[in-house]
Design a protein around this motif. Structure first.
Motif, short mmCIF file in Angstrom:
data_model
loop_
_atom_site.label_atom_id
_atom_site.label_comp_id
_atom_site.label_asym_id
_atom_site.label_seq_id
_atom_site.Cartn_x
_atom_site.Cartn_y
_atom_site.Cartn_z
N ALA A 84 0.83 -1.20 0.00
CA ALA A 84 0.00 0.00 0.00
C ALA A 84 0.87 1.25 0.00
CB ALA A 84 -0.92 -0.01 1.22
N TYR A 85 1.93 1.24 0.81
CA TYR A 85 2.81 2.40 0.85
C TYR A 85 3.47 2.66 -0.50
CZ TYR A 85 2.56 2.32 6.00
OH TYR A 85 2.15 2.36 7.31
N LYS A 86 3.81 1.58 -1.21
CA LYS A 86 4.45 1.74 -2.52
C LYS A 86 3.55 2.50 -3.49
CE LYS A 86 7.73 -2.14 -2.86
NZ LYS A 86 8.79 -1.44 -3.58
N LEU A 87 2.24 2.36 -3.33
CA LEU A 87 1.30 3.04 -4.23
C LEU A 87 0.94 4.45 -3.77
CD1 LEU A 87 -1.41 0.34 -4.99
CD2 LEU A 87 0.63 0.90 -6.31
N GLY A 88 1.27 4.78 -2.54
CA GLY A 88 0.70 5.98 -1.95
C GLY A 88 -0.73 5.73 -1.51
N ALA A 89 -1.09 4.43 -1.42
CA ALA A 89 -2.42 4.06 -0.93
C ALA A 89 -2.43 4.15 0.60
CB ALA A 89 -2.79 2.66 -1.39
N ILE A 90 -3.63 4.12 1.17
CA ILE A 90 -3.80 4.33 2.61
C ILE A 90 -4.22 3.02 3.26
CG2 ILE A 90 -5.03 5.62 4.37
CD1 ILE A 90 -5.61 7.75 2.21
N PRO A 91 -3.37 2.41 4.08
CA PRO A 91 -3.79 1.20 4.79
C PRO A 91 -4.82 1.55 5.86
CG PRO A 91 -1.60 1.87 5.51
CD PRO A 91 -1.97 2.79 4.38
N VAL A 92 -5.80 0.67 6.02
CA VAL A 92 -6.88 0.85 6.99
C VAL A 92 -6.81 -0.33 7.96
CG1 VAL A 92 -9.37 0.96 7.34
CG2 VAL A 92 -8.33 2.12 5.37
N ASN A 93 -6.49 -0.07 9.21
CA ASN A 93 -6.43 -1.14 10.20
C ASN A 93 -7.82 -1.48 10.70
OD1 ASN A 93 -6.38 1.54 11.45
ND2 ASN A 93 -6.18 0.47 13.41
N ILE A 94 -8.16 -2.76 10.71
CA ILE A 94 -9.47 -3.21 11.19
C ILE A 94 -9.25 -4.24 12.30
CG2 ILE A 94 -11.65 -4.33 10.61
CD1 ILE A 94 -11.42 -3.28 7.83
N ASN A 95 -9.94 -4.06 13.39
CA ASN A 95 -9.85 -4.98 14.52
C ASN A 95 -10.32 -6.37 14.09
OD1 ASN A 95 -10.11 -6.34 16.99
ND2 ASN A 95 -10.65 -4.45 18.05
N PHE A 96 -9.41 -7.35 14.14
CA PHE A 96 -9.77 -8.68 13.66
C PHE A 96 -10.74 -9.39 14.60
CE2 PHE A 96 -5.74 -9.26 16.01
CZ PHE A 96 -6.13 -10.17 16.96
N ARG A 97 -11.07 -8.77 15.71
CA ARG A 97 -12.05 -9.37 16.62
C ARG A 97 -13.48 -8.95 16.28
NH1 ARG A 97 -7.76 -7.16 20.50
NH2 ARG A 97 -6.41 -8.95 20.85
N TYR A 98 -13.63 -8.10 15.29
CA TYR A 98 -14.96 -7.60 14.94
C TYR A 98 -15.85 -8.72 14.39
CZ TYR A 98 -14.07 -2.55 15.36
OH TYR A 98 -13.82 -1.29 15.83
N HIS A 99 -17.13 -8.60 14.73
CA HIS A 99 -18.17 -9.39 14.08
C HIS A 99 -18.59 -8.69 12.78
CE1 HIS A 99 -19.33 -12.25 17.42
NE2 HIS A 99 -18.53 -11.40 18.05
#
Length: 586
Positions: A84-99
């Motif tokens: 994502a960084y290579k593209l200038g894209a924006i990583p979005v962190n998501i809590n893997f505990r989510y339903h």
């Protein structure tokens, strides 16, 4: 919202992709990551990221596109981040505990163009797909059987074992789902010219109950991390990308081997992993999703870990319990040079016990937040430094609610910081203005942490001013849980709050008032909350009262209620075994 970039003026390429690319060219054969039985050199990692970036481009992603990462710590997380960084894209962190419902809400808010997740979280993705349109590209990482999550403790997810036929997006022609490995078949994307202005989202919980994205730029984040990266090394801070690369390539400097025990969906683990790669260090991940303190102790010895990332008592407690046990006899963790925690309760007793096993380690207890900081440090270099005292970091001050400095010893106020910081909250100018006030022409960040001034730069942390419960590193919004409780048959009133806990900082505590003649089964309360919300939001203490005394406006005197619960009442349920695991715990 204007970019606030304060990196050294000559370091005009303060972009993590540019830095890691340069490190990979300088030390291609050095080990970058060890995890799940896989070892990747810097050359390997860069190539994998370049191939994944090419797949992203082929599916229409580019600068400012968002890449949702719904995953626990593993090699693919790091590859996705780098791509994502290579593209200038924006990583979005998501809590893997989510339903599914929680995942759907965050996907709707962040509007990613790609989603990467392990097959063990397929059920949540499929549930979310019934509520919101999935991104056009979904990449699935097959899990090993021991990676499948469980829901045995707060902070852990439900069983979601998946098979090949469980791929997300089935029946949705707009979603292109593929195995992660296939995405690495593309020809590597040539290095792009990326600068410090590109963004990183760090989603965090908050007092509104809705996740919100703190927006960092690469330049701001790098500048805020300069001390963490270089402060313990006998080098001057770099002023150019060439300096950064030279320091990373030096063979005479201590090699950084970083083991993050909290998940990288949280800022402390993520930023420290990124810092280790800036130094050309090695990142180690545990072989399974669930936090296993015995495996952590073995990994420290096996890999010669020098920098351990923890989450206060929630992780250090189980770790030292294992190290103190006969089963751990012979395990040597003396390679540790730094143990770092941020934003969690870390008691002096556990610091002392850890030092008995890692006598050369410096323990760094940081008061910080996703919104910025650091605000204060507690540094322990040996038993003589205990009890640990928090000292204000450079750029930090204590302010009254009217934004004037607290100067008298014994006075209380809120922590503020004026160093490098994020741009603010994504699409929320009102909250940005509230959390990032401009004081005498200088921008500050004030997340709401209250302290008592002790003098000589030292402070005592009193807690976050809001009602958010911070349990094992996870934030729980009481109203979200109260809504579930009030939907239970026979419940006429309910309130959720955090009560102090020596290990987890706080535990989620529920007070319910049943209708006359109604019996409330504690297990029913936990099961219902666990069915609707992530496991760490389940109450671990339950009080059943005849009434909750409210004002005419419906408000509760929370101070009086806390005093009543801690001094008088006995809970109907104390589920110590199900307390938050504070690590990656599944």
């Amino acid at each position: 919202m204007a970019d606030v970039l304060s990196s050294p003026p000559d370091l005009d390429r303060a972009n993590y992709a540019a830095i890691w690319d340069a490190v990979a060219r300088a030390v291609p054969d050095r080990v970058a990551v060890r995890a799940q039985g896989v070892t990747l050199t810097y050359a390997d990692l860069e190539e994998h990221a370049a191939r994944l970036a090419a797949t992203f481009v082929a599916h229409g992603l580019g600068v400012d596109s968002r890449v949702a990462i719904f995953m626990y710590n593993r090699v693919e997380y790091l590859i996705t981040l780098y791509a994502a960084y290579k593209l200038g894209a924006i990583p979005v962190n998501i809590n893997f505990r989510y339903h599914g419902a929680e995942l759907a809400e965050l996907l709707e808010m962040s509007r990613p163009s790609a989603l990467v997740h392990p097959s063990s979280l397929g059920a949540a993705v499929r549930d979310a797909a019934q509520r919101v349109e999935l991104p056009g590209l979904v990449l699935v990482v097959p899990d090993q059987p021991h990676d499948e999550p469980h829901d045995e403790a707060p902070g852990q997810t439900r069983p979601d074992g998946a098979s090949d036929e469980d791929a997300p997006g089935r029946g949705d022609a707009s979603t292109d789902a593929m195995l992660f490995a296939r995405a690495l078949d593309a020809e590597p994307l040539p290095a792009q010219d990326r600068g410090p202005e590109h963004k990183i989202f760090m989603f965090t919980g908050g007092t509104t109950g809705r996740p919100k994205a703190v927006v960092w730029t690469h330049g701001n984040l790098f500048d805020s991390q300069l001390f963490s990266i270089y402060g313990s090394l006998p080098v001057a801070q770099p002023t150019s990308l060439a300096d950064v690369t030279r320091i990373a390539a030096r063979d005479d400097l201590p090699r950084t081997v970083c083991l993050p025990l909290p998940p990288m969906m949280h800022a402390t683990a993520l930023f420290n992993v990124m810092n280790a790669m800036v130094l050309g260090g090695t990142v180690v991940f545990l072989p399974a999703a669930r936090f296993d303190p015995a495996a952590a102790a073995r990994a420290i010895q096996e890999h010669g870990v020098t920098r351990l990332i923890v989450a206060g008592n929630a992780i250090v407690g189980p770790l030292v319990d294992v190290l103190d046990s006969p089963e751990a006899a012979g395990i040597d963790i003396s390679s540790l040079g730094t143990v770092l925690s941020s934003g969690m309760v870390w008691s002096d007793d556990l610091k002392r016990r850890l030092l008995e096993h890692a006598p050369h380690a410096t323990l760094i207890d940081i008061i910080g937040s996703s919104e910025g900081g650091p605000f204060a440090y507690g540094v322990v270099r040996g038993p003589d430094d205990l009890p640990c005292r928090l000292r204000l970091a450079p750029g930090a001050v204590v302010l009254t609610p009217d934004l004037t400095p607290v100067t008298e010893v014994g006075g209380t106020g809120m922590l503020a910081y004026s160093g490098a910081m994020p741009l603010g909250y994504h699409d929320d100018p009102a909250r940005t203005a509230e959390t990032y006030p401009v004081i005498d022409g200088v921008r500050h960040v004030m997340p709401g942490d209250w302290v008592r001034v002790l003098g000589d730069g030292y402070v005592e942390l009193l807690g976050r001013g809001s009602g958010v419960v911070n349990t094992g590193g996870e934030k729980v919004f009481p109203g979200e849980v109260e809504k579930v409780l009030l939907a239970l048959p026979g419940v006429v009133d309910a309130v959720v709050l955090g009560l102090p806990d020596p290990r987890w900082g706080e535990v989620v505590t529920a007070v319910v008032v049943p209708a006359p003649g109604t019996q409330i089964a504690p297990e029913q309360v936990q099961d219902e909350v666990g069915r609707r919300l992530a496991g760490y939001k389940k109450p671990r203490r339950l009080y059943v009262l005849d009434e909750l005394t409210r004002s005419p406006s419906g408000k509760l005197d929370m101070h009086r209620l806390r005093r009543r619960l801690t001094e008088v009442e006995q809970p109907a349920l104390v589920d110590a075994a199900g307390a938050p695991d504070g690590g990656q715990g599944r």
